[in-house]
Design a protein around this motif. Structure first.
Motif, PDB file in Angstrom:
ATOM      1  N   GLY A  44      25.572  -0.446  53.360  1.00  0.00           N
ATOM      2  CA  GLY A  44      24.570   0.531  53.770  1.00  0.00           C
ATOM      3  C   GLY A  44      23.498   0.799  52.739  1.00  0.00           C
ATOM      4  O   GLY A  44      22.818   1.821  52.805  1.00  0.00           O
ATOM      5  N   LEU A  45      23.330  -0.129  51.789  1.00  0.00           N
ATOM      6  CA  LEU A  45      22.307   0.014  50.751  1.00  0.00           C
ATOM      7  C   LEU A  45      21.254  -1.061  50.932  1.00  0.00           C
ATOM      8  O   LEU A  45      21.579  -2.241  51.053  1.00  0.00           O
ATOM      9  N   LEU A  46      19.984  -0.661  50.956  1.00  0.00           N
ATOM     10  CA  LEU A  46      18.879  -1.616  51.029  1.00  0.00           C
ATOM     11  C   LEU A  46      18.346  -1.813  49.625  1.00  0.00           C
ATOM     12  O   LEU A  46      17.678  -0.936  49.078  1.00  0.00           O
ATOM     13  N   PRO A  47      18.659  -2.970  48.984  1.00  0.00           N
ATOM     14  CA  PRO A  47      18.270  -3.161  47.587  1.00  0.00           C
ATOM     15  C   PRO A  47      16.951  -3.921  47.449  1.00  0.00           C
ATOM     16  O   PRO A  47      16.553  -4.678  48.329  1.00  0.00           O
ATOM     17  N   PHE A  48      16.276  -3.720  46.318  1.00  0.00           N
ATOM     18  CA  PHE A  48      15.061  -4.459  45.958  1.00  0.00           C
ATOM     19  C   PHE A  48      15.482  -5.537  44.969  1.00  0.00           C
ATOM     20  O   PHE A  48      15.977  -5.229  43.881  1.00  0.00           O
ATOM     21  N   ALA A  49      15.285  -6.802  45.339  1.00  0.00           N
ATOM     22  CA  ALA A  49      15.672  -7.897  44.464  1.00  0.00           C
ATOM     23  C   ALA A  49      14.494  -8.828  44.220  1.00  0.00           C
ATOM     24  O   ALA A  49      13.653  -9.027  45.096  1.00  0.00           O
ATOM     25  N   ASN A  50      14.436  -9.373  43.022  1.00  0.00           N
ATOM     26  CA  ASN A  50      13.424 -10.368  42.688  1.00  0.00           C
ATOM     27  C   ASN A  50      14.029 -11.337  41.682  1.00  0.00           C
ATOM     28  O   ASN A  50      14.369 -10.938  40.558  1.00  0.00           O
ATOM     29  N   PHE A  51      14.189 -12.597  42.108  1.00  0.00           N
ATOM     30  CA  PHE A  51      14.798 -13.639  41.276  1.00  0.00           C
ATOM     31  C   PHE A  51      16.206 -13.193  40.854  1.00  0.00           C
ATOM     32  O   PHE A  51      17.066 -13.036  41.706  1.00  0.00           O
ATOM     33  N   ASN A  52      16.438 -12.966  39.548  1.00  0.00           N
ATOM     34  CA  ASN A  52      17.783 -12.614  39.080  1.00  0.00           C
ATOM     35  C   ASN A  52      17.906 -11.128  38.759  1.00  0.00           C
ATOM     36  O   ASN A  52      18.758 -10.725  37.973  1.00  0.00           O
ATOM     37  N   ARG A  53      17.058 -10.311  39.385  1.00  0.00           N
ATOM     38  CA  ARG A  53      17.079  -8.890  39.082  1.00  0.00           C
ATOM     39  C   ARG A  53      17.257  -8.053  40.348  1.00  0.00           C
ATOM     40  O   ARG A  53      16.845  -8.448  41.433  1.00  0.00           O
ATOM     41  N   ILE A  54      17.851  -6.886  40.155  1.00  0.00           N
ATOM     42  CA  ILE A  54      17.846  -5.852  41.181  1.00  0.00           C
ATOM     43  C   ILE A  54      17.128  -4.649  40.597  1.00  0.00           C
ATOM     44  O   ILE A  54      17.456  -4.192  39.490  1.00  0.00           O
ATOM     45  N   HIS A  55      16.131  -4.165  41.307  1.00  0.00           N
ATOM     46  CA  HIS A  55      15.365  -3.018  40.856  1.00  0.00           C
ATOM     47  C   HIS A  55      15.869  -1.763  41.564  1.00  0.00           C
ATOM     48  O   HIS A  55      16.100  -1.777  42.778  1.00  0.00           O
ATOM     49  N   VAL A  56      16.039  -0.721  40.815  1.00  0.00           N
ATOM     50  CA  VAL A  56      16.449   0.568  41.359  1.00  0.00           C
ATOM     51  C   VAL A  56      15.195   1.433  41.444  1.00  0.00           C
ATOM     52  O   VAL A  56      14.729   1.984  40.443  1.00  0.00           O
ATOM     53  N   VAL A  57      14.620   1.506  42.654  1.00  0.00           N
ATOM     54  CA  VAL A  57      13.318   2.145  42.841  1.00  0.00           C
ATOM     55  C   VAL A  57      13.290   2.968  44.137  1.00  0.00           C
ATOM     56  O   VAL A  57      12.425   2.780  44.983  1.00  0.00           O
ATOM     57  N   PRO A  58      14.211   3.902  44.293  1.00  0.00           N
ATOM     58  CA  PRO A  58      14.202   4.729  45.509  1.00  0.00           C
ATOM     59  C   PRO A  58      13.046   5.723  45.473  1.00  0.00           C
ATOM     60  O   PRO A  58      12.328   5.809  44.465  1.00  0.00           O
ATOM     61  N   PRO A  59      12.838   6.487  46.537  1.00  0.00           N
ATOM     62  CA  PRO A  59      11.803   7.526  46.496  1.00  0.00           C
ATOM     63  C   PRO A  59      11.987   8.433  45.287  1.00  0.00           C
ATOM     64  O   PRO A  59      13.124   8.761  44.910  1.00  0.00           O
ATOM     65  N   ILE A  60      10.895   8.857  44.699  1.00  0.00           N
ATOM     66  CA  ILE A  60      11.004   9.635  43.467  1.00  0.00           C
ATOM     67  C   ILE A  60      11.431  11.073  43.738  1.00  0.00           C
ATOM     68  O   ILE A  60      11.817  11.784  42.804  1.00  0.00           O
ATOM     69  N   ASN A  61      11.395  11.493  44.998  1.00  0.00           N
ATOM     70  CA  ASN A  61      11.875  12.839  45.346  1.00  0.00           C
ATOM     71  C   ASN A  61      13.272  12.813  45.950  1.00  0.00           C
ATOM     72  O   ASN A  61      13.719  13.797  46.540  1.00  0.00           O
ATOM     73  N   ILE A  62      13.978  11.697  45.805  1.00  0.00           N
ATOM     74  CA  ILE A  62      15.316  11.576  46.374  1.00  0.00           C
ATOM     75  C   ILE A  62      16.236  12.644  45.784  1.00  0.00           C
ATOM     76  O   ILE A  62      16.122  13.018  44.607  1.00  0.00           O
TER      77      ILE A  62
END
Length: 453
Positions: free
Chosen positions: A411-429
């Protein structure tokens, strides 16, 4: 109960049709058209969204890092509705209250004398226009930008870009020159400390300027903190050093804040962490949480004066579109009144940083953790000693695919690029949702690692 079931059936039917029409008619960006299977999103709220089968996902991507205030924020939605009822659109030659107030609010938060705003439709055209301004201001043509960067998909912007998306369009004909920015974890300068990385990166840049000919260089553009390329925080003193080199040679410094701006890094703009004022600052995405396309260039007094009595040869039909600007006004006011920038900074210090470093202690695949505010990346490696990436530069791997599938399955939608996962949820989360997402990421890494054994 029957009404609820009917609603679910109707949503599923609509989702199936949306997918069929997408596959029949929509041409997707950055994709091989027959090799993709896009997820249908039927609704979204806050930090969550739902697919066509009513599966709920925590959006740790902010889409393309633009829904800074999450999905369907009621004050932004209401502002768009109110503006639509009053004035949907007007040509950019006319003044209107939405655009004027958006410009005032943006200028109230930009550093230094960046008090004039040229509105665009997004980040790529903001960067295109910033370079055009710099070229006309200096009478020069070349533009310096870093490898490991992204500046947009239009012709000049993609040539300034330093990642593989540039390659198919780069014919060496746009006046762009690339140099290495600082990145201690994969230092091109064989540095082992931030101090050495800063000094050697600046020496390298100074050499590039000298060999290219300072008198030929109009601008140097850099992401204040590179985003899609890996969220590499510049070492202390680097941005000031770049500013000094630009001043010495009469080069316009452009800060690309398209992704890092508007609270993402715990300050209004990421350049503030370096205590530097650029000559031009480009923005988009978070300025109105992406609710209506909007970007722009914040312009210093010196460059503004170049066009005070000389026409600027550029414009866009939808520059300062009232609906987009109304969304920006609402977004900035929410950020001011709700302390969103401060909340973003606190999440970085108290939640993301500590939790991600704890994950690095648990999972051998994590080679590096870096970030600030609500802007983090974990670099995944197959071997911590050699730092061999878990996926090649410009590609993916079975291991990365397994991690992403495990995250989505939880249930997690992750941001991935090449060999990285970025943790970038809404800033008001909410902090509780942020911790839920980090726990899901922890479980996904464990699931994928176990499956590889």
């Amino acid at each position: 109960m029957t009404e609820l079931l009917d609603d679910v059936i109707a949503q599923t039917t609509d989702a199936i049709r949306a997918h069929e029409l997408d596959r029949a008619h929509v041409f997707h960006s950055w994709s091989a058209q027959q090799l993709i299977d896009p997820m249908v999103v039927t609704r979204a709220e806050g930090a969550y969204l739902w697919d066509g089968q009513e599966n709920k996902f925590l959006d740790f991507t902010s889409q393309l890092v633009f829904t800074n205030l999450g999905h369907q924020h009621p004050r932004i939605v209401r502002a768009i509705q109110d503006q639509a009822a009053k004035l949907c659109t007007i040509a950019p030659a006319f003044a209107n209250d939405a655009r004027s107030e958006a410009a005032r609010l943006i200028a109230s938060h930009t550093p230094g004398d960046l008090d004039h705003v040229f509105f665009t439709n997004g980040g790529a055209d903001a960067n295109e226009h910033a370079v055009r301004m710099a070229r006309l201001h200096t009478g020069r043509h070349k533009v310096l930008s870093t490898y490991r960067s992204y500046h947009g998909g239009t012709q000049l912007a993609v040539n300034m870009t330093g990642d593989p998306r540039r390659w198919p369009s780069d014919h060496g004909s746009t006046g762009t020159v690339h140099f290495f920015g600082p990145f201690l974890y994969r230092s091109p300068f064989h540095a082992t400390t931030e101090e050495d990385e800063c000094q050697r990166a600046l020496e390298h840049l100074e050499q590039v300027i000298a060999f290219e000919g300072p008198q030929t260089i109009a601008a140097l553009i850099l992401e204040s903190i590179p985003g899609t390329a890996g969220i590499m925080i510049p070492p202390p003193g680097y941005l000031k050093g770049v500013r000094e080199l630009c001043d010495r040679h009469g080069i316009v410094l452009i800060a690309d804040e398209v992704m890092a701006g508007f609270g993402r890094t715990g300050t209004w703009f990421a350049i503030e962490h370096g205590d530097v004022v650029p000559d031009l600052l480009t923005f988009a995405k978070g300025v109105n949480s992406g609710y209506v396309p909007l970007g722009g260039v914040a312009i210093s007094d010196a460059i503004y004066s170049t066009f005070a009595e000389r026409a600027y040869p550029g414009g866009l039909t939808y520059s300062g579109h009232p609906l987009a600007c109304a969304a920006a006004v609402a977004t900035i006011r929410v950020m001011e009144e709700d302390g969103v920038v401060e909340h973003s900074a606190r999440l970085g210090e108290e939640v993301y940083g500590p939790a991600l470093r704890d994950l690095a202690d648990k999972h051998e695949w994590i080679g590096d953790v870096r970030g600030i505010g609500s802007f983090w990346a974990i670099e995944l490696v197959s071997d911590r000693q050699t730092r061999e990436p878990l996926a090649p530069y410009g590609g993916s791997s079975p291991q990365m695919n397994a991690i992403l599938a495990a995250a989505k399955g939880r249930g997690l939608l992750p941001f991935a690029n090449f060999n990285r996962i970025h943790v970038v949820p809404p800033i008001n989360i909410a902090e509780s949702d942020a911790r839920i997402g980090l726990s899901m990421l922890d479980d996904a890494l464990a699931d994928a690692s176990f499956a590889q054994v």
